[in-house]
Scaffold this motif. Structure first.
Motif, PDB file in Angstrom:
ATOM      1  N   ALA A 147      -9.101  15.310  18.921  1.00 48.74           N
ATOM      2  CA  ALA A 147      -8.505  14.468  17.629  1.00 48.74           C
ATOM      3  C   ALA A 147      -9.014  12.864  17.211  1.00 48.74           C
ATOM      4  O   ALA A 147      -8.939  12.366  16.367  1.00 48.74           O
ATOM      5  CB  ALA A 147      -7.134  14.307  17.587  1.00 48.74           C
ATOM      6  N   ALA A 148      -9.616  12.582  18.435  1.00 51.14           N
ATOM      7  CA  ALA A 148      -9.924  11.128  18.630  1.00 51.14           C
ATOM      8  C   ALA A 148     -11.619  11.063  18.357  1.00 51.14           C
ATOM      9  O   ALA A 148     -11.946   9.864  18.338  1.00 51.14           O
ATOM     10  CB  ALA A 148      -9.573  10.256  19.999  1.00 51.14           C
ATOM     11  N   ARG A 149     -12.161  12.083  18.308  1.00 52.30           N
ATOM     12  CA  ARG A 149     -13.789  12.096  17.943  1.00 52.30           C
ATOM     13  C   ARG A 149     -13.857  11.576  16.535  1.00 52.30           C
ATOM     14  O   ARG A 149     -13.168  11.643  15.694  1.00 52.30           O
ATOM     15  CB  ARG A 149     -14.370  13.266  18.191  1.00 52.30           C
ATOM     16  N   PRO A 150     -15.026  10.895  16.565  1.00 52.99           N
ATOM     17  CA  PRO A 150     -15.524  10.356  15.074  1.00 52.99           C
ATOM     18  C   PRO A 150     -15.647  11.418  14.018  1.00 52.99           C
ATOM     19  O   PRO A 150     -16.088  12.553  14.229  1.00 52.99           O
ATOM     20  CB  PRO A 150     -16.816   9.729  15.425  1.00 52.99           C
ATOM     21  N   GLY A 151     -14.815  11.283  13.035  1.00 56.42           N
ATOM     22  CA  GLY A 151     -14.861  12.012  11.852  1.00 56.42           C
ATOM     23  C   GLY A 151     -13.942  13.351  11.905  1.00 56.42           C
ATOM     24  O   GLY A 151     -14.117  14.174  11.217  1.00 56.42           O
ATOM     25  N   GLU A 152     -13.005  13.546  12.887  1.00 57.25           N
ATOM     26  CA  GLU A 152     -12.043  14.566  12.811  1.00 57.25           C
ATOM     27  C   GLU A 152     -10.933  14.297  12.015  1.00 57.25           C
ATOM     28  O   GLU A 152     -10.219  13.122  11.840  1.00 57.25           O
ATOM     29  CB  GLU A 152     -11.696  14.578  14.459  1.00 57.25           C
ATOM     30  N   PRO A 153     -10.382  15.459  11.650  1.00 58.03           N
ATOM     31  CA  PRO A 153      -9.041  15.447  10.639  1.00 58.03           C
ATOM     32  C   PRO A 153      -7.952  14.822  11.381  1.00 58.03           C
ATOM     33  O   PRO A 153      -6.793  14.190  10.824  1.00 58.03           O
ATOM     34  CB  PRO A 153      -8.881  16.702  10.149  1.00 58.03           C
ATOM     35  N   GLY A 154      -7.879  14.876  12.704  1.00 53.61           N
ATOM     36  CA  GLY A 154      -6.555  14.281  13.301  1.00 53.61           C
ATOM     37  C   GLY A 154      -6.427  13.012  13.476  1.00 53.61           C
ATOM     38  O   GLY A 154      -5.332  12.511  13.709  1.00 53.61           O
ATOM     39  N   VAL A 155      -7.448  12.195  13.213  1.00 51.43           N
ATOM     40  CA  VAL A 155      -7.390  10.716  13.279  1.00 51.43           C
ATOM     41  C   VAL A 155      -6.548  10.546  11.632  1.00 51.43           C
ATOM     42  O   VAL A 155      -6.914  10.698  10.733  1.00 51.43           O
ATOM     43  CB  VAL A 155      -8.574   9.987  13.187  1.00 51.43           C
ATOM     44  N   GLU A 156      -5.396   9.420  11.991  1.00 55.62           N
ATOM     45  CA  GLU A 156      -4.579   9.066  10.774  1.00 55.62           C
ATOM     46  C   GLU A 156      -5.233   7.834  10.262  1.00 55.62           C
ATOM     47  O   GLU A 156      -5.517   6.856  10.802  1.00 55.62           O
ATOM     48  CB  GLU A 156      -3.302   9.101  11.265  1.00 55.62           C
ATOM     49  N   GLU A 157      -5.094   7.805   8.748  1.00 53.27           N
ATOM     50  CA  GLU A 157      -5.487   6.647   8.293  1.00 53.27           C
ATOM     51  C   GLU A 157      -4.397   5.444   8.452  1.00 53.27           C
ATOM     52  O   GLU A 157      -3.172   5.762   8.430  1.00 53.27           O
ATOM     53  CB  GLU A 157      -5.517   6.556   6.587  1.00 53.27           C
ATOM     54  N   ARG A 158      -4.938   4.345   8.691  1.00 49.85           N
ATOM     55  CA  ARG A 158      -3.714   3.180   8.630  1.00 49.85           C
ATOM     56  C   ARG A 158      -4.572   1.867   8.210  1.00 49.85           C
ATOM     57  O   ARG A 158      -5.758   1.757   8.408  1.00 49.85           O
ATOM     58  CB  ARG A 158      -3.297   3.050  10.192  1.00 49.85           C
ATOM     59  N   GLY A 159      -3.617   0.942   7.810  1.00 48.91           N
ATOM     60  CA  GLY A 159      -4.324  -0.344   7.342  1.00 48.91           C
ATOM     61  C   GLY A 159      -4.372  -0.367   6.070  1.00 48.91           C
ATOM     62  O   GLY A 159      -3.795   0.602   5.273  1.00 48.91           O
ATOM     63  N   ARG A 160      -4.680  -1.675   5.413  1.00 49.05           N
ATOM     64  CA  ARG A 160      -4.433  -1.711   4.142  1.00 49.05           C
ATOM     65  C   ARG A 160      -5.870  -1.134   3.481  1.00 49.05           C
ATOM     66  O   ARG A 160      -6.829  -1.343   3.797  1.00 49.05           O
ATOM     67  CB  ARG A 160      -4.644  -3.177   3.734  1.00 49.05           C
ATOM     68  N   VAL A 161      -5.645  -0.678   2.170  1.00 49.92           N
ATOM     69  CA  VAL A 161      -6.889   0.146   1.470  1.00 49.92           C
ATOM     70  C   VAL A 161      -7.672  -1.247   0.988  1.00 49.92           C
ATOM     71  O   VAL A 161      -7.357  -2.065   0.242  1.00 49.92           O
ATOM     72  CB  VAL A 161      -6.335   0.944   0.415  1.00 49.92           C
ATOM     73  N   LEU A 162      -9.150  -0.970   1.140  1.00 52.07           N
ATOM     74  CA  LEU A 162     -10.124  -1.905   0.803  1.00 52.07           C
ATOM     75  C   LEU A 162     -10.976  -1.265  -0.248  1.00 52.07           C
ATOM     76  O   LEU A 162     -11.541  -1.863  -1.197  1.00 52.07           O
ATOM     77  CB  LEU A 162     -11.100  -2.601   2.164  1.00 52.07           C
ATOM     78  N   PHE A 163     -10.890   0.006  -0.236  1.00 47.83           N
ATOM     79  CA  PHE A 163     -12.154   0.589  -0.853  1.00 47.83           C
ATOM     80  C   PHE A 163     -11.500   2.073  -1.181  1.00 47.83           C
ATOM     81  O   PHE A 163     -11.104   2.711  -0.389  1.00 47.83           O
ATOM     82  CB  PHE A 163     -13.352   0.778  -0.447  1.00 47.83           C
ATOM     83  N   ASP A 164     -11.560   2.575  -2.298  1.00 47.69           N
ATOM     84  CA  ASP A 164     -10.863   4.023  -2.667  1.00 47.69           C
ATOM     85  C   ASP A 164     -11.803   4.549  -3.766  1.00 47.69           C
ATOM     86  O   ASP A 164     -11.850   4.061  -4.840  1.00 47.69           O
ATOM     87  CB  ASP A 164      -9.563   3.615  -3.107  1.00 47.69           C
ATOM     88  N   GLU A 165     -12.386   5.724  -3.526  1.00 44.47           N
ATOM     89  CA  GLU A 165     -13.263   6.632  -4.409  1.00 44.47           C
ATOM     90  C   GLU A 165     -12.655   7.985  -4.522  1.00 44.47           C
ATOM     91  O   GLU A 165     -12.665   8.579  -3.400  1.00 44.47           O
ATOM     92  CB  GLU A 165     -14.636   6.589  -4.480  1.00 44.47           C
ATOM     93  N   PRO A 166     -11.861   8.241  -5.586  1.00 41.53           N
ATOM     94  CA  PRO A 166     -11.099   9.683  -5.430  1.00 41.53           C
ATOM     95  C   PRO A 166     -12.087  10.708  -5.275  1.00 41.53           C
ATOM     96  O   PRO A 166     -11.603  11.826  -5.006  1.00 41.53           O
ATOM     97  CB  PRO A 166     -10.364   9.659  -6.631  1.00 41.53           C
ATOM     98  N   GLY A 167     -13.255  10.546  -5.712  1.00 42.82           N
ATOM     99  CA  GLY A 167     -14.222  11.898  -5.902  1.00 42.82           C
ATOM    100  C   GLY A 167     -14.268  12.598  -7.053  1.00 42.82           C
ATOM    101  O   GLY A 167     -15.163  13.239  -7.312  1.00 42.82           O
ATOM    102  N   GLY A 168     -13.282  12.717  -7.787  1.00 38.79           N
ATOM    103  CA  GLY A 168     -13.188  13.372  -9.113  1.00 38.79           C
ATOM    104  C   GLY A 168     -11.946  12.685 -10.018  1.00 38.79           C
ATOM    105  O   GLY A 168     -11.012  12.594  -9.479  1.00 38.79           O
ATOM    106  N   SER A 169     -12.214  13.135 -11.392  1.00 35.33           N
ATOM    107  CA  SER A 169     -11.274  12.393 -12.382  1.00 35.33           C
ATOM    108  C   SER A 169     -10.520  13.777 -13.122  1.00 35.33           C
ATOM    109  O   SER A 169     -11.291  14.555 -13.229  1.00 35.33           O
ATOM    110  CB  SER A 169     -12.069  11.405 -13.388  1.00 35.33           C
ATOM    111  N   TRP A 170      -9.280  13.519 -13.174  1.00 36.69           N
ATOM    112  CA  TRP A 170      -8.739  14.636 -13.973  1.00 36.69           C
ATOM    113  C   TRP A 170      -8.889  14.908 -15.320  1.00 36.69           C
ATOM    114  O   TRP A 170      -8.654  15.829 -15.829  1.00 36.69           O
ATOM    115  CB  TRP A 170      -7.154  14.482 -13.719  1.00 36.69           C
ATOM    116  N   TRP A 171      -9.517  13.681 -15.917  1.00 35.93           N
ATOM    117  CA  TRP A 171      -9.978  13.894 -17.171  1.00 35.93           C
ATOM    118  C   TRP A 171     -10.878  15.210 -17.647  1.00 35.93           C
ATOM    119  O   TRP A 171     -10.935  15.541 -18.655  1.00 35.93           O
ATOM    120  CB  TRP A 171     -10.502  12.603 -17.699  1.00 35.93           C
TER     121      TRP A 171
END
Length: 217
Positions: A47-71
């Motif tokens: 879970a601690a390896r780079p890029g694994e789903p087991g690592v949890e996000e934490r901290g203040r969001v600095l950049f966010d791209e949702p990837g797709g728009s619902w419009w």
């Protein structure tokens, strides 16, 4: 719109299975005990390896791209509505069955595309982590962030695999060269790659200097 790729590992051969079946039962019991003793440690390490789903996000969001728009999902209803208006204005009958079938197909397809895009090509950077798709990388696993290649010469990091579950940088995105602490090369990616590079460089510098992450507002 992207198509996610999956990576699978090799299976055991029949010969290996026969050898294991004929092995000493005491050895098998010993192996089972070792596997039971180390199961928790193995799960934590994977879970601690780079890029694994087991690592949890934490901290203040600095950049966010949702990837797709619902419009995008509104395209189907608009087209069906325009077709329906033309049929109402005309002298022929209204083809409710056909319009309903096409409406369901268009709306369903667009919803699936948006859901897949928001899952597999979304990007979120925080003070401590970088999420690419569904996989999260701790910023302290990054050793170096390469600058943008403005020359005609090919850089080694440009052929490195992309972070996340995709092997290559998604379409309409650009890569950022990274050197990880294990010595491997990888590419972070985003649509607004210049902004991500700036925010990632500043966040990585803060982590390197040991500054505490700011809490989410």
């Amino acid at each position: 719109m992207t198509d996610p790729d999956e990576v699978t590992g090799p299976d055991e051969t029949d010969e290996e299975a026969i050898q294991e079946a004929s092995a000493d039962p005491a050895e098998g019991t010993e192996d089972d005990e070792e596997s039971a003793d180390t199961a928790d440690g193995t799960d934590s390490a994977s879970a601690a390896r780079p890029g694994e789903p087991g690592v949890e996000e934490r901290g203040r969001v600095l950049f966010d791209e949702p990837g797709g728009s619902w419009w995008v999902t509104a395209i189907g209803p608009v087209l069906i509505g325009a077709t329906l208006a033309m049929e109402i204005a005309g002298k022929g009958r209204i083809h409710w069955e056909v319009l309903t079938i096409f409406g369901v197909i268009l709306i369903g397809f667009s919803v699936l595309q948006v859901v897949a895009a928001r899952r597999h090509v979304s990007v979120r950077l925080t003070d401590c982590t970088l999420r690419q798709g569904v996989k999260v990388l701790e910023l302290d696993r990054i050793e170096k962030i390469y600058p943008e290649n403005r020359s005609d010469e090919f850089e080694k990091w440009e052929s490195a695999p992309a972070l996340g579950e995709l092997h290559a940088v998604p379409r309409r995105r650009k890569g950022i060269g990274l050197k990880l602490t294990d010595g491997s090369l990888a590419q972070a990616w985003a649509r607004d790659v210049d902004l991500l590079r700036t925010e990632l460089s500043e966040a990585h510098l803060a982590v390197t200097l040991g500054l505490p992450p700011r809490e989410k507002p």
